[in-house]
Design an enzyme around this catalytic site. Structure first.
Site, PDB file in Angstrom:
ATOM      1  N   LYS A  65       2.307  -3.456   5.228  1.00 49.35           N
ATOM      2  CA  LYS A  65       2.369  -2.994   3.606  1.00 49.35           C
ATOM      3  C   LYS A  65       3.803  -2.410   3.302  1.00 49.35           C
ATOM      4  O   LYS A  65       4.615  -3.350   2.454  1.00 49.35           O
ATOM      5  CB  LYS A  65       1.654  -2.265   3.223  1.00 49.35           C
TER       6      LYS A  65
ATOM      7  N   SER B  88       0.378  -1.813  -0.325  1.00 53.97           N
ATOM      8  CA  SER B  88      -0.140   0.262  -0.048  1.00 53.97           C
ATOM      9  C   SER B  88       0.763   0.907   0.298  1.00 53.97           C
ATOM     10  O   SER B  88       1.845   1.377   0.637  1.00 53.97           O
ATOM     11  CB  SER B  88      -0.553  -0.188   1.151  1.00 53.97           C
TER      12      SER B  88
ATOM     13  N   TYR C 233      -0.757   0.125  10.241  1.00 52.86           N
ATOM     14  CA  TYR C 233      -1.073  -0.671   8.424  1.00 52.86           C
ATOM     15  C   TYR C 233      -0.256  -0.222   7.622  1.00 52.86           C
ATOM     16  O   TYR C 233      -0.234  -1.186   7.104  1.00 52.86           O
ATOM     17  CB  TYR C 233      -2.754  -0.189   8.127  1.00 52.86           C
TER      18      TYR C 233
END
Length: 295
Positions: free
Chosen positions: A174, A157, A170
């Site tokens: 990622k 991401s 997160y």
């Protein structure tokens, strides 16, 4: 003839969103698909086998081959069962698409231990476990003289590679996935396996508050179905791309440049702090050309 005829693919998190679109397209291109989804909420809570089974039924109704799997991909035994499902049902494994993910957004000072651990577990461990199980199978196949021409597509991401406030858990996971992709390619290429990663932008349960469907009837750049053709291409037997990470949005596919050395200070002896106080500040002014498409 489909681009994925004869290929067997596992797609995690394939009950909804981008993963669902991957599964539908892979099947329409001739792949036999294992639709893996635990069926939890966007924060990872709960479980429901319905979404995965619905995707399977949709694929079968269109004449394709698919089977549902509800194993927990963060669990070593669950990941092994997932790989075994492909082998038992279709006799082979050619493609692994690691797509499953959750969100527990919070700024660092407010983030709980559980919010950190849950996101790292689902994303980073949830990539590692199926990847390790698939890699072991492909290693054994290679030693046995077979060539499944394995392909792994991981899901990273821009929240990790570019950064995003409130997504320390997160983004860290990622970024780790992007690094895992690079290292896995170095390790697995000897077995005829290609490993790549994508950073997708699309409207899903995780982004629906940010990416709202347009109403003008034109090309919907945020449609999750836009991501799947490039993933399917990376999963084809003869794709030459390996060890790369891409940003995919709408009709655009951008290639990331990994970490690179772009400037330095140097001396012919051990630095002193006083010398660094004089010379190092200019490194704070070195511009980064990140190439952020929306900047």
């Amino acid at each position: 003839m489909g681009a994925l005829d004869g290929r067997v693919a596992i797609i995690t998190g394939a009950g909804r969103g981008i993963g669902r679109e991957h599964a539908l397209l892979f099947a329409s291109e001739g792949a036999a698909v294992v639709v893996n989804d635990l069926g939890g909420g966007q924060d990872g809570s709960g479980a429901d086998a319905t979404p995965a089974q619905q995707v399977v039924e949709e694929i079968r109704a269109a004449g394709g081959q698919a089977v549902a799997n509800g194993d927990d991909i963060t669990d070593a035994e669950g990941a092994q069962r997932l790989i075994q499902t492909a082998l038992d049902e279709f006799g082979e494994l050619n493609v692994l698409v690691n797509n499953a993910g959750i969100l527990r957004d919070r700024t660092l000072v407010n983030m709980s231990d559980e919010e950190w651990d849950a996101v790292i577990r689902v994303h980073l461990r949830g990539h590692f476990m199926p990847l390790r199980a698939a890699a072991r199978y492909w290693k054994d196949a290679h030693k046995a003289g077979r060539a499944p021409r394995g392909s792994v597509i991981n899901t990273a991401s821009t929240s990790g590679l570019f950064g995003n406030i409130g997504q320390g858990n997160y983004g860290a996971a990622k970024s780790g996935i992007a690094s895992l992709t690079t290292i896995a390619q170095l390790e697995l290429e000897r077995f005829g396996v290609r490993v790549n990663a994508i950073c997708p932008t699309a409207r899903t349960r995780l982004t629906e508050n940010v990416l709202v469907a347009g109403k003008d009837g034109g090309f919907d750049a945020d449609d999750p179905a836009n991501i799947s053709p490039f993933v399917a291409y990376l999963g084809t037997a003869d794709c030459p791309i390996a060890g790369r990470t891409f940003y995919v949005h709408g009709g655009a596919v951008h290639l990331f440049q990994p970490w690179a050395l772009i400037d330095k200070i140097e001396t012919d002896h051990r630095w002193t702090v006083e010398e660094l106080q004089k010379e190092a500040p200019r490194l704070a002014e070195t511009p980064f050309n990140l190439g952020i498409p929306w900047a």
